[in-house]
Design a protein around this motif. Sequence first.
Motif, PDB file in Angstrom:
ATOM      1  N   ALA A   1       0.829  -1.208   0.000  1.00 39.42           N
ATOM      2  CA  ALA A   1       0.000   0.000   0.000  1.00 39.42           C
ATOM      3  C   ALA A   1       0.864   1.259   0.000  1.00 39.42           C
ATOM      4  O   ALA A   1       0.528   2.265  -0.645  1.00 39.42           O
ATOM      5  CB  ALA A   1      -0.928  -0.009   1.213  1.00 39.42           C
ATOM      6  N   THR A   2       1.994   1.214   0.698  1.00 36.30           N
ATOM      7  CA  THR A   2       2.903   2.359   0.740  1.00 36.30           C
ATOM      8  C   THR A   2       3.461   2.657  -0.646  1.00 36.30           C
ATOM      9  O   THR A   2       3.546   3.818  -1.062  1.00 36.30           O
ATOM     10  CB  THR A   2       4.061   2.080   1.721  1.00 36.30           C
ATOM     11  OG1 THR A   2       3.531   1.922   3.049  1.00 36.30           O
ATOM     12  CG2 THR A   2       5.070   3.214   1.722  1.00 36.30           C
TER      13      THR A   2
ATOM     14  N   PHE B   1      -5.306   2.064   0.367  1.00 36.21           N
ATOM     15  CA  PHE B   1      -5.156   0.904  -0.502  1.00 36.21           C
ATOM     16  C   PHE B   1      -5.304  -0.419   0.244  1.00 36.21           C
ATOM     17  O   PHE B   1      -5.006  -1.466  -0.313  1.00 36.21           O
ATOM     18  CB  PHE B   1      -3.793   0.948  -1.202  1.00 36.21           C
ATOM     19  CG  PHE B   1      -3.706   1.982  -2.285  1.00 36.21           C
ATOM     20  CD1 PHE B   1      -4.257   1.765  -3.533  1.00 36.21           C
ATOM     21  CD2 PHE B   1      -3.097   3.199  -2.033  1.00 36.21           C
ATOM     22  CE1 PHE B   1      -4.189   2.725  -4.522  1.00 36.21           C
ATOM     23  CE2 PHE B   1      -3.013   4.171  -3.014  1.00 36.21           C
ATOM     24  CZ  PHE B   1      -3.571   3.930  -4.261  1.00 36.21           C
ATOM     25  N   LEU B   2      -5.741  -0.362   1.484  1.00 39.20           N
ATOM     26  CA  LEU B   2      -5.967  -1.581   2.245  1.00 39.20           C
ATOM     27  C   LEU B   2      -7.434  -1.960   2.220  1.00 39.20           C
ATOM     28  O   LEU B   2      -8.317  -1.105   2.158  1.00 39.20           O
ATOM     29  CB  LEU B   2      -5.509  -1.396   3.696  1.00 39.20           C
ATOM     30  CG  LEU B   2      -4.028  -1.081   3.917  1.00 39.20           C
ATOM     31  CD1 LEU B   2      -3.757  -0.857   5.406  1.00 39.20           C
ATOM     32  CD2 LEU B   2      -3.142  -2.193   3.382  1.00 39.20           C
ATOM     33  N   VAL B   3      -7.687  -3.235   2.305  1.00 35.02           N
ATOM     34  CA  VAL B   3      -9.062  -3.744   2.339  1.00 35.02           C
ATOM     35  C   VAL B   3      -9.385  -4.181   3.760  1.00 35.02           C
ATOM     36  O   VAL B   3      -8.557  -4.778   4.451  1.00 35.02           O
ATOM     37  CB  VAL B   3      -9.221  -4.936   1.376  1.00 35.02           C
ATOM     38  CG1 VAL B   3     -10.629  -5.519   1.464  1.00 35.02           C
ATOM     39  CG2 VAL B   3      -8.923  -4.508  -0.043  1.00 35.02           C
ATOM     40  N   ASN B   4     -10.607  -3.863   4.195  1.00 33.89           N
ATOM     41  CA  ASN B   4     -11.084  -4.268   5.515  1.00 33.89           C
ATOM     42  C   ASN B   4     -10.190  -3.776   6.649  1.00 33.89           C
ATOM     43  O   ASN B   4      -9.902  -4.483   7.605  1.00 33.89           O
ATOM     44  CB  ASN B   4     -11.198  -5.804   5.611  1.00 33.89           C
ATOM     45  CG  ASN B   4     -12.173  -6.364   4.603  1.00 33.89           C
ATOM     46  OD1 ASN B   4     -13.198  -5.733   4.298  1.00 33.89           O
ATOM     47  ND2 ASN B   4     -11.869  -7.536   4.065  1.00 33.89           N
ATOM     48  N   SER B   5      -9.733  -2.548   6.505  1.00 38.98           N
ATOM     49  CA  SER B   5      -8.895  -1.962   7.559  1.00 38.98           C
ATOM     50  C   SER B   5      -9.706  -0.960   8.350  1.00 38.98           C
ATOM     51  O   SER B   5     -10.338  -0.072   7.799  1.00 38.98           O
ATOM     52  CB  SER B   5      -7.669  -1.271   6.933  1.00 38.98           C
ATOM     53  OG  SER B   5      -6.985  -0.531   7.907  1.00 38.98           O
ATOM     54  N   ASN B   6      -9.713  -1.105   9.673  1.00 36.77           N
ATOM     55  CA  ASN B   6     -10.467  -0.179  10.518  1.00 36.77           C
ATOM     56  C   ASN B   6      -9.952   1.248  10.382  1.00 36.77           C
ATOM     57  O   ASN B   6     -10.686   2.214  10.576  1.00 36.77           O
ATOM     58  CB  ASN B   6     -10.361  -0.610  11.990  1.00 36.77           C
ATOM     59  CG  ASN B   6     -11.080  -1.923  12.248  1.00 36.77           C
ATOM     60  OD1 ASN B   6     -12.039  -2.233  11.550  1.00 36.77           O
ATOM     61  ND2 ASN B   6     -10.607  -2.675  13.224  1.00 36.77           N
ATOM     62  N   SER B   7      -8.673   1.377  10.021  1.00 37.34           N
ATOM     63  CA  SER B   7      -8.074   2.714   9.937  1.00 37.34           C
ATOM     64  C   SER B   7      -8.475   3.446   8.674  1.00 37.34           C
ATOM     65  O   SER B   7      -8.087   4.569   8.461  1.00 37.34           O
ATOM     66  CB  SER B   7      -6.546   2.602   9.984  1.00 37.34           C
ATOM     67  OG  SER B   7      -6.069   1.817   8.913  1.00 37.34           O
ATOM     68  N   THR B   8      -9.254   2.805   7.789  1.00 39.25           N
ATOM     69  CA  THR B   8      -9.643   3.442   6.534  1.00 39.25           C
ATOM     70  C   THR B   8     -11.113   3.849   6.532  1.00 39.25           C
ATOM     71  O   THR B   8     -11.648   4.218   5.493  1.00 39.25           O
ATOM     72  CB  THR B   8      -9.390   2.497   5.344  1.00 39.25           C
ATOM     73  OG1 THR B   8     -10.201   1.328   5.508  1.00 39.25           O
ATOM     74  CG2 THR B   8      -7.937   2.094   5.255  1.00 39.25           C
ATOM     75  N   GLU B   9     -11.760   3.811   7.679  1.00 40.98           N
ATOM     76  CA  GLU B   9     -13.185   4.093   7.724  1.00 40.98           C
ATOM     77  C   GLU B   9     -13.528   5.492   7.230  1.00 40.98           C
ATOM     78  O   GLU B   9     -14.579   5.716   6.643  1.00 40.98           O
ATOM     79  CB  GLU B   9     -13.688   3.923   9.165  1.00 40.98           C
ATOM     80  CG  GLU B   9     -13.692   2.464   9.623  1.00 40.98           C
ATOM     81  CD  GLU B   9     -14.118   2.331  11.066  1.00 40.98           C
ATOM     82  OE1 GLU B   9     -14.324   3.387  11.708  1.00 40.98           O
ATOM     83  OE2 GLU B   9     -14.266   1.209  11.555  1.00 40.98           O
TER      84      GLU B   9
ATOM     85  N   ILE C   1      -6.019  -2.467  -5.398  1.00 36.75           N
ATOM     86  CA  ILE C   1      -6.205  -2.349  -6.840  1.00 36.75           C
ATOM     87  C   ILE C   1      -5.878  -3.674  -7.512  1.00 36.75           C
ATOM     88  O   ILE C   1      -4.811  -4.221  -7.356  1.00 36.75           O
ATOM     89  CB  ILE C   1      -5.321  -1.233  -7.421  1.00 36.75           C
ATOM     90  CG1 ILE C   1      -5.914   0.106  -6.991  1.00 36.75           C
ATOM     91  CG2 ILE C   1      -5.223  -1.313  -8.928  1.00 36.75           C
ATOM     92  CD1 ILE C   1      -5.275   1.303  -7.625  1.00 36.75           C
ATOM     93  N   LYS C   2      -6.824  -4.182  -8.245  1.00 38.01           N
ATOM     94  CA  LYS C   2      -6.642  -5.417  -8.995  1.00 38.01           C
ATOM     95  C   LYS C   2      -6.940  -5.121 -10.450  1.00 38.01           C
ATOM     96  O   LYS C   2      -7.992  -4.603 -10.788  1.00 38.01           O
ATOM     97  CB  LYS C   2      -7.581  -6.514  -8.472  1.00 38.01           C
ATOM     98  CG  LYS C   2      -7.291  -6.906  -7.023  1.00 38.01           C
ATOM     99  CD  LYS C   2      -8.236  -7.970  -6.551  1.00 38.01           C
ATOM    100  CE  LYS C   2      -7.941  -8.372  -5.105  1.00 38.01           C
ATOM    101  NZ  LYS C   2      -8.865  -9.401  -4.592  1.00 38.01           N
TER     102      LYS C   2
ATOM    103  N   MET D   1      10.932  -1.850  -5.969  1.00 41.03           N
ATOM    104  CA  MET D   1      10.565  -0.840  -4.978  1.00 41.03           C
ATOM    105  C   MET D   1      10.184  -1.461  -3.650  1.00 41.03           C
ATOM    106  O   MET D   1      10.647  -1.045  -2.583  1.00 41.03           O
ATOM    107  CB  MET D   1       9.403   0.006  -5.500  1.00 41.03           C
ATOM    108  CG  MET D   1       9.777   1.055  -6.519  1.00 41.03           C
ATOM    109  SD  MET D   1       8.375   2.137  -6.873  1.00 41.03           S
ATOM    110  CE  MET D   1       8.192   2.995  -5.310  1.00 41.03           C
ATOM    111  N   GLN D   2       9.333  -2.476  -3.687  1.00 35.46           N
ATOM    112  CA  GLN D   2       8.831  -3.070  -2.452  1.00 35.46           C
ATOM    113  C   GLN D   2       9.951  -3.688  -1.622  1.00 35.46           C
ATOM    114  O   GLN D   2      10.052  -3.446  -0.412  1.00 35.46           O
ATOM    115  CB  GLN D   2       7.769  -4.119  -2.802  1.00 35.46           C
ATOM    116  CG  GLN D   2       6.485  -3.512  -3.333  1.00 35.46           C
ATOM    117  CD  GLN D   2       5.634  -4.497  -4.112  1.00 35.46           C
ATOM    118  OE1 GLN D   2       6.044  -5.631  -4.386  1.00 35.46           O
ATOM    119  NE2 GLN D   2       4.439  -4.078  -4.492  1.00 35.46           N
TER     120      GLN D   2
END
Length: 520
Positions: free
Chosen positions: A365-366, A427-435, A444-445, A471-472
């Motif tokens: 995501a970063t 870019f995260l899925v099901n993350s509480n911090s993205t509410e 992204i797919k 990069m990663q």
Amino acid sequence: MDTSDAMFYCFLFFLWIISSILVRSFVNNRWSNRTDTVRHPPSPPALPIIGHLHLLISSNVPNSFQTLARRYGPLIQLRLGTSLTFTLVSSFTVAKDILKTHDSDFPTRATVFTSGYNIYKGSTFINAPYGTYWRYLKKLCMNELLSSSQINRSIHIREEEILKLLESLMKNSKKGEFCDLSMVLTAMTNNVICRMAMSTRCSENDDEAKEIKKIVRDVFELGRMLGVNKMMGPLGKFDIFGYEKKLGLAMGQFDRLVERIMKEHEEKEKRGCEGEGRDLMDIMLESYKDTNAEVKLTRNDVKAFFLEIFLAGTDTSSVAMQWAMAELINHPQAFKKLREEIDSIVGSNRLVKESDVPNLPYLRATVKETLRLHTPGPILFRECTNDCSINGYDFKKSKSLLVINSYAIMRDPNAWTDPDEFIPERFLVNSNSTENLGQHHMEIKGQDFRHLPFGGGRRGCPGASLASTVMQATIGALVQCFDWKVKGGEKVDLKSGSGLLATAMAHPLLCYPITHFNPF
């Protein structure tokens, strides 16, 4: 400057003014006599000769284009100087229409800035017209250098180069010295590409490292500056600033360097020697010598291909990693979260590896968030090859140039919540911090036309997968092994460079690496 020189330049300036007015008058007359009903996108008020140049209020051209789009709309026609007219696209919905629905109508990357000093003219791959030659080279590139299997086979090259990078930084840390991350990351990516493509570590010694980096950088920078000549209309043919001549000299240096490497490969083949395995240079030389090949390659075709690999791969990946580290340093909470993720998955006894990346969603995501804010390809050029209509406007074959501002698309408030903020959580899925990030936190797919760091459609960057992989793994290692202190300040200056393809940081990334984990 003596009197004769001053008179000569005054004469050139006068000639430019007269020529530009005559050309402008001729074009206006031609358009005024047209009887067809071609529907063009709207255009802001233009001035004689300079067109819309006065509206580019920032030295960062993608940013200026974004400002114009917010004022005049997501699809507008612009003219820069006397010769360059194009349609500017700044909406992901329109970009999707072009790169997906009308991909077959815009299959060619437009060559906006050309040079009479280009010794490889007609041998280009990246900007080659869509056809047999381009398809053949793309297939060769994807099958022999950038396929998943080939990337996996070359994993040892990237691991070795990352270790060399870390070893160099460990020395800086031990001595309490700062480092220029811009330089060391460029050297690393340069070595990765050299070894994967030519089984050659082009930076084995300082002199050779400086030589190849300087040549590639000079060709890239001088190629960008040709835009100045283009916008000067008839006067541009005189090469007043000497950019074309300097480009010719730089390309001559590159030609001699690659010719030497080609001969070394040919000698190696005669002797039956084996290096790191069959690399891309071996494949290209094999195709070059094959009289029954699908496309008969020339020696210049081979050299041009490798020049473009260096141009497309060295600086872009390096600059993107610099931006990633700069953003992480300026956002200590994100840095801490990434390190904690690496520690929880990898542990504290070994270095993070490429095989760990699928289990490190915050690292991925970063990288995606960095590429969104600081895309290596802020401007995409496309040329129309079939008459078509987009958003109610007409585009004519061989007469329509499109400029897609991916920089603006990836900072569009209609597509992204808090578009100018560095928030990897989006870019995260099901993350509480993205509410609170709205509907745009996602993994992204496939092709999402809000996120175009590597372009899109059939002319998208074939090296996207390799670039992301490098990069990663590199960013993961830099975060795992070091804390970072900015030289001369608390935070990194995130000012961008200037120009049409402004991607680099305006200032070198100078930091003190402080050892956190020593993998040696």
